[in-house]
Design an enzyme around this catalytic site. Sequence first.
Site, PDB file in Angstrom:
ATOM      1  N   GLU A 170      -5.638 -91.564  44.246  1.00 33.98           N
ATOM      2  CA  GLU A 170      -5.795 -90.328  45.311  1.00 33.98           C
ATOM      3  C   GLU A 170      -5.658 -89.740  44.104  1.00 33.98           C
ATOM      4  OE1 GLU A 170      -2.592 -90.005  48.168  1.00 33.98           O
ATOM      5  OE2 GLU A 170      -3.598 -88.448  48.090  1.00 33.98           O
ATOM      6  N   ALA A 203      -9.063 -83.139  53.485  1.00 36.33           N
ATOM      7  CA  ALA A 203      -7.820 -82.537  54.308  1.00 36.33           C
ATOM      8  C   ALA A 203      -7.944 -83.594  55.668  1.00 36.33           C
ATOM      9  CB  ALA A 203      -9.033 -81.705  55.896  1.00 36.33           C
ATOM     10  N   ASN A 208     -10.817 -89.139  46.647  1.00 33.54           N
ATOM     11  CA  ASN A 208     -10.037 -87.555  47.086  1.00 33.54           C
ATOM     12  C   ASN A 208     -10.649 -87.120  49.205  1.00 33.54           C
ATOM     13  OD1 ASN A 208      -9.604 -84.575  47.973  1.00 33.54           O
ATOM     14  ND2 ASN A 208     -10.443 -83.645  46.360  1.00 33.54           N
ATOM     15  N   HIS A 244      -4.025 -85.810  55.765  1.00 40.46           N
ATOM     16  CA  HIS A 244      -2.858 -84.613  56.083  1.00 40.46           C
ATOM     17  C   HIS A 244      -2.975 -85.283  57.104  1.00 40.46           C
ATOM     18  CE1 HIS A 244      -2.755 -82.313  52.023  1.00 40.46           C
ATOM     19  NE2 HIS A 244      -4.253 -81.943  52.391  1.00 40.46           N
ATOM     20  N   ASP A 257      -4.957 -96.925  56.589  1.00 37.83           N
ATOM     21  CA  ASP A 257      -5.571 -98.734  56.869  1.00 37.83           C
ATOM     22  C   ASP A 257      -6.554 -99.276  56.177  1.00 37.83           C
ATOM     23  OD1 ASP A 257      -3.066 -98.387  58.491  1.00 37.83           O
ATOM     24  OD2 ASP A 257      -4.178 -97.951  60.542  1.00 37.83           O
ATOM     25  N   TYR A 298     -10.486 -74.901  43.729  1.00 43.96           N
ATOM     26  CA  TYR A 298     -11.136 -76.056  43.652  1.00 43.96           C
ATOM     27  C   TYR A 298     -12.559 -75.601  42.094  1.00 43.96           C
ATOM     28  CZ  TYR A 298      -9.347 -76.748  48.579  1.00 43.96           C
ATOM     29  OH  TYR A 298      -9.112 -76.807  49.417  1.00 43.96           O
ATOM     30  N   ARG A 343       1.265 -75.376  48.187  1.00 39.03           N
ATOM     31  CA  ARG A 343       0.380 -74.971  48.470  1.00 39.03           C
ATOM     32  C   ARG A 343       0.782 -74.908  50.152  1.00 39.03           C
ATOM     33  NH1 ARG A 343      -5.787 -76.340  48.305  1.00 39.03           N
ATOM     34  NH2 ARG A 343      -6.123 -74.750  49.749  1.00 39.03           N
ATOM     35  N   ARG A 366     -17.552 -71.482  46.518  1.00 37.32           N
ATOM     36  CA  ARG A 366     -16.929 -70.332  47.325  1.00 37.32           C
ATOM     37  C   ARG A 366     -15.282 -71.156  47.103  1.00 37.32           C
ATOM     38  NH1 ARG A 366     -15.588 -70.949  53.269  1.00 37.32           N
ATOM     39  NH2 ARG A 366     -16.930 -73.009  52.973  1.00 37.32           N
ATOM     40  N   PRO A 394     -14.054 -84.583  53.788  1.00 35.00           N
ATOM     41  CA  PRO A 394     -15.060 -83.144  54.236  1.00 35.00           C
ATOM     42  C   PRO A 394     -14.884 -82.061  53.530  1.00 35.00           C
ATOM     43  CG  PRO A 394     -12.969 -84.251  55.483  1.00 35.00           C
ATOM     44  CD  PRO A 394     -13.042 -85.198  54.151  1.00 35.00           C
ATOM     45  N   ASN A 395     -16.207 -81.321  53.289  1.00 36.51           N
ATOM     46  CA  ASN A 395     -16.118 -79.874  52.232  1.00 36.51           C
ATOM     47  C   ASN A 395     -16.352 -79.539  51.639  1.00 36.51           C
ATOM     48  OD1 ASN A 395     -15.766 -78.459  54.855  1.00 36.51           O
ATOM     49  ND2 ASN A 395     -14.033 -78.871  55.069  1.00 36.51           N
ATOM     50  N   HIS A 427      -6.327 -85.317  43.786  1.00 32.88           N
ATOM     51  CA  HIS A 427      -6.314 -83.524  44.686  1.00 32.88           C
ATOM     52  C   HIS A 427      -6.934 -82.850  43.022  1.00 32.88           C
ATOM     53  CE1 HIS A 427      -5.474 -85.101  48.355  1.00 32.88           C
ATOM     54  NE2 HIS A 427      -4.618 -85.475  47.989  1.00 32.88           N
ATOM     55  N   LEU A 428      -7.846 -82.149  43.614  1.00 33.53           N
ATOM     56  CA  LEU A 428      -8.396 -81.087  43.174  1.00 33.53           C
ATOM     57  C   LEU A 428      -6.722 -79.772  42.454  1.00 33.53           C
ATOM     58  CD1 LEU A 428     -12.356 -80.479  43.878  1.00 33.53           C
ATOM     59  CD2 LEU A 428     -11.228 -81.103  41.646  1.00 33.53           C
ATOM     60  N   SER A 429      -6.369 -79.899  43.539  1.00 35.61           N
ATOM     61  CA  SER A 429      -5.627 -78.872  43.769  1.00 35.61           C
ATOM     62  C   SER A 429      -4.620 -78.824  43.137  1.00 35.61           C
ATOM     63  CB  SER A 429      -5.880 -77.288  44.441  1.00 35.61           C
ATOM     64  OG  SER A 429      -5.525 -78.664  46.334  1.00 35.61           O
ATOM     65  N   ARG A 457       0.008 -79.573  53.537  1.00 35.24           N
ATOM     66  CA  ARG A 457      -0.823 -79.790  52.570  1.00 35.24           C
ATOM     67  C   ARG A 457       0.072 -81.560  51.582  1.00 35.24           C
ATOM     68  NH1 ARG A 457      -6.291 -77.885  52.660  1.00 35.24           N
ATOM     69  NH2 ARG A 457      -5.811 -75.643  53.242  1.00 35.24           N
TER      70      ARG A 457
HETATM   71  O1  CA2 Z   1      -6.982 -80.226  46.469  1.00 38.09           O
HETATM   72  C1  CA2 Z   1      -7.850 -81.251  46.718  1.00 38.09           C
HETATM   73  O2  CA2 Z   1      -8.498 -81.830  46.122  1.00 38.09           O
HETATM   74  C2  CA2 Z   1      -8.322 -80.498  48.628  1.00 38.09           C
HETATM   75  O3  CA2 Z   1      -7.957 -82.234  48.669  1.00 38.09           O
HETATM   76  C3  CA2 Z   1      -9.321 -80.758  48.726  1.00 38.09           C
HETATM   77  C4  CA2 Z   1      -9.022 -80.079  50.263  1.00 38.09           C
HETATM   78  C5  CA2 Z   1      -7.624 -79.753  50.772  1.00 38.09           C
HETATM   79  O4  CA2 Z   1      -8.156 -79.752  52.321  1.00 38.09           O
HETATM   80  C6  CA2 Z   1      -6.805 -80.763  50.682  1.00 38.09           C
HETATM   81  O5  CA2 Z   1      -5.703 -80.334  51.068  1.00 38.09           O
HETATM   82  C7  CA2 Z   1      -6.396 -80.548  49.093  1.00 38.09           C
HETATM   83  C8  CA2 Z   1      -9.929 -79.087  51.193  1.00 38.09           C
HETATM   84  C9  CA2 Z   1     -11.857 -78.871  50.108  1.00 38.09           C
HETATM   85  C10 CA2 Z   1     -12.700 -78.347  50.415  1.00 38.09           C
HETATM   86  O6  CA2 Z   1     -13.774 -77.831  49.672  1.00 38.09           O
HETATM   87  C11 CA2 Z   1     -14.563 -76.590  49.263  1.00 38.09           C
HETATM   88  C12 CA2 Z   1     -14.372 -76.407  48.803  1.00 38.09           C
HETATM   89  C13 CA2 Z   1     -15.573 -75.581  47.833  1.00 38.09           C
HETATM   90  C14 CA2 Z   1     -15.834 -74.422  49.435  1.00 38.09           C
HETATM   91  C15 CA2 Z   1     -15.345 -74.746  50.440  1.00 38.09           C
HETATM   92  C16 CA2 Z   1     -13.882 -75.484  50.341  1.00 38.09           C
END
Ligand code: CA2
Length: 153
Positions: A103, A82, A79, A85, A92, A28, A112, A23, A15-16, A105-107, A116
Amino acid sequence: MPKAKKPKILVMNGPNLNMLGTREPHLYGSDTLEAINSQIRALAVELGLGVEFFQSNSQGALVDKIQQAHGAFAGIVINPAAYTHTSVAIRDALAFFGGPVVEVHLSNIHRREDFRSISYVSGIAAGVVAGLGKHGYFAALRFLAATLSQNKA
Ligand code: CA2
């Protein structure tokens, strides 16, 4: 001699992540998901892998796709965003997949908020890459190429 079939990798984003590049570039990066995927596609060609992309904001759609990946893909890069977590369902489904899962994660989720640092997916993953931005996807693909070619020999 017949051409060997390329191992196919499924690259999944939760998601997202369809909002990448719009943003939070400090967290990210500034590439869009499409731009990252086209760089992954170019690397896959170089590594002799097939690649397919799937992004969804819905947990059920991600679970459905993972179920369908069983027997159709050699490995998964995911990836889960959210859902990392929170989602026992995604964990599963990935455990049932059977092939190697990486797995990404960008960040760096460990520097954080505390929540997370908890991942439901890490326990079934071959490996986890966090904090390297888009390079995490590239590292995951290189790892799978190396692992899958080793298994073939
Ligand atoms: O660091 C990552 O890749 C995460 O999986 C990104 C998730 C976050 O919930 C994880 O804790 C770490 C969030 C992705 C949200 O992506 C956005 C991108 C642009 C603007 C807003 C949100």
